[in-house]
Write an enzyme that holds these catalytic residues in place. Structure first.
Site, PDB file in Angstrom:
ATOM      1  N   CYS A   1       0.500  -1.212   0.344  1.00 45.84           N
ATOM      2  CA  CYS A   1       0.300  -0.077   0.238  1.00 45.84           C
ATOM      3  C   CYS A   1       0.849   1.324   0.181  1.00 45.84           C
ATOM      4  CB  CYS A   1      -1.057  -0.527   1.037  1.00 45.84           C
ATOM      5  SG  CYS A   1      -2.365   1.130   1.071  1.00 45.84           S
TER       6      CYS A   1
ATOM      7  N   HIS B   1      -3.510  -5.303   1.869  1.00 48.12           N
ATOM      8  CA  HIS B   1      -2.924  -5.542   2.981  1.00 48.12           C
ATOM      9  C   HIS B   1      -3.171  -6.694   3.465  1.00 48.12           C
ATOM     10  CE1 HIS B   1      -2.306  -1.676   4.370  1.00 48.12           C
ATOM     11  NE2 HIS B   1      -3.041  -1.525   3.224  1.00 48.12           N
TER      12      HIS B   1
ATOM     13  N   GLU C   1      -0.822  -7.757   5.440  1.00 45.47           N
ATOM     14  CA  GLU C   1      -0.743  -8.259   6.770  1.00 45.47           C
ATOM     15  C   GLU C   1      -1.855  -7.695   8.089  1.00 45.47           C
ATOM     16  OE1 GLU C   1      -0.531  -6.239   5.134  1.00 45.47           O
ATOM     17  OE2 GLU C   1      -0.225  -4.075   6.140  1.00 45.47           O
TER      18      GLU C   1
HETATM   19  N1  GLN Z   1      -3.368   6.475   0.527  1.00 48.05           N
HETATM   20  C1  GLN Z   1      -2.316   5.676   1.576  1.00 48.05           C
HETATM   21  C2  GLN Z   1      -0.958   7.164   1.049  1.00 48.05           C
HETATM   22  O1  GLN Z   1      -1.794   7.369  -0.068  1.00 48.05           O
HETATM   23  C3  GLN Z   1      -2.022   4.449   1.716  1.00 48.05           C
HETATM   24  C4  GLN Z   1      -3.240   3.875   2.067  1.00 48.05           C
HETATM   25  C5  GLN Z   1      -2.896   2.522   2.981  1.00 48.05           C
HETATM   26  O2  GLN Z   1      -1.258   2.602   2.933  1.00 48.05           O
HETATM   27  N2  GLN Z   1      -3.020   1.800   3.668  1.00 48.05           N
HETATM   28  O3  GLN Z   1      -0.166   7.066   1.143  1.00 48.05           O
END
Ligand code: GLN
Length: 188
Positions: A79, A169, A171
């Site tokens: 992410c 995710h 995890e």
């Molecule tokens: N929206 C977040 C970002 O731009 C990422 C979200 C996440 O890591 N769950 O960094």
């Protein structure tokens, strides 16, 4: 084997639990000194990429981190970690580490209602539980990038040599197979 987990902000503790369950050693990376420790791979957790990028800059860690990834240390970005690794962020000028040739769209599913669960394929692994939280998606990939997951027409996981990224995710689920895939890359 020991895996360094970037622990400046975000969901690093969840990765630690997964590695515990797989009986792998890990340590937290919180400073430039920690980046000098010997490690076999590195995890960049989810969280807020803008905050993580700023802290990497403020703590003088960015160049060193980029170098060890470019030199071939296996890395797994989830992410926000995916965003840090991306060579380009759509509609933004910021580049954090920029080690993976792809264009990523932050908050690609919308900011507020952007959290959902799905199940999909990750490479050869079927029915992976996928938790998306204000997730990005990968808009396009460059040469040498292998797409590992597509969910609802959008690329949400990819591999570039020893760098793997997921917009979701793993995890946050009980499914450890994506982490196992990463450990297999480390072990070759
Ligand atoms: N929206 C977040 C970002 O731009 C990422 C979200 C996440 O890591 N769950 O960094």
């Amino acid at each position: 084997m020991v895996v360094g987990i970037l622990a400046l902000q975000g969901a690093f503790a969840e990765h630690e639990k997964v590695l515990d369950s797989l009986e792998e050693d890990w340590f937290e990376i919180r400073s430039l000194q920690d980046l000098n420790r010997s490690m076999d791979g590195i995890i960049l957790p989810g969280g807020e990429s803008t905050v993580q990028g700023k802290l990497l800059n403020d703590f003088g860690m960015k160049d060193k981190l980029r170098n060890i990834i470019v030199e071939g240390l296996p890395v797994f970005g989830t992410c926000a970690g995916l965003i840090l690794l991306s060579e380009r962020i759509a509609d933004e000028d910021t580049v954090h580490l920029g080690t993976m040739p792809m264009i990523v769209r932050r908050n690609g599913y919308g900011r507020q209602l952007g959290s959902f669960s799905s199940k999909g394929r990750f490479g050869r692994i079927q029915d992976v539980d996928m938790e998306f939280i204000r997730a990005p998606y990968i808009e396009s990939v460059g040469d040498g990038v292998e797409i590992l997951s597509i969910v609802e027409g959008r690329t949400v996981a990819a591999r570039f040599d020893k760098q793997i990224v997921t917009a979701f995710h793993p995890e946050l689920t009980d499914d450890v197979r994506v982490h196992q895939f990463f450990l297999d890359i480390i072990n070759n």
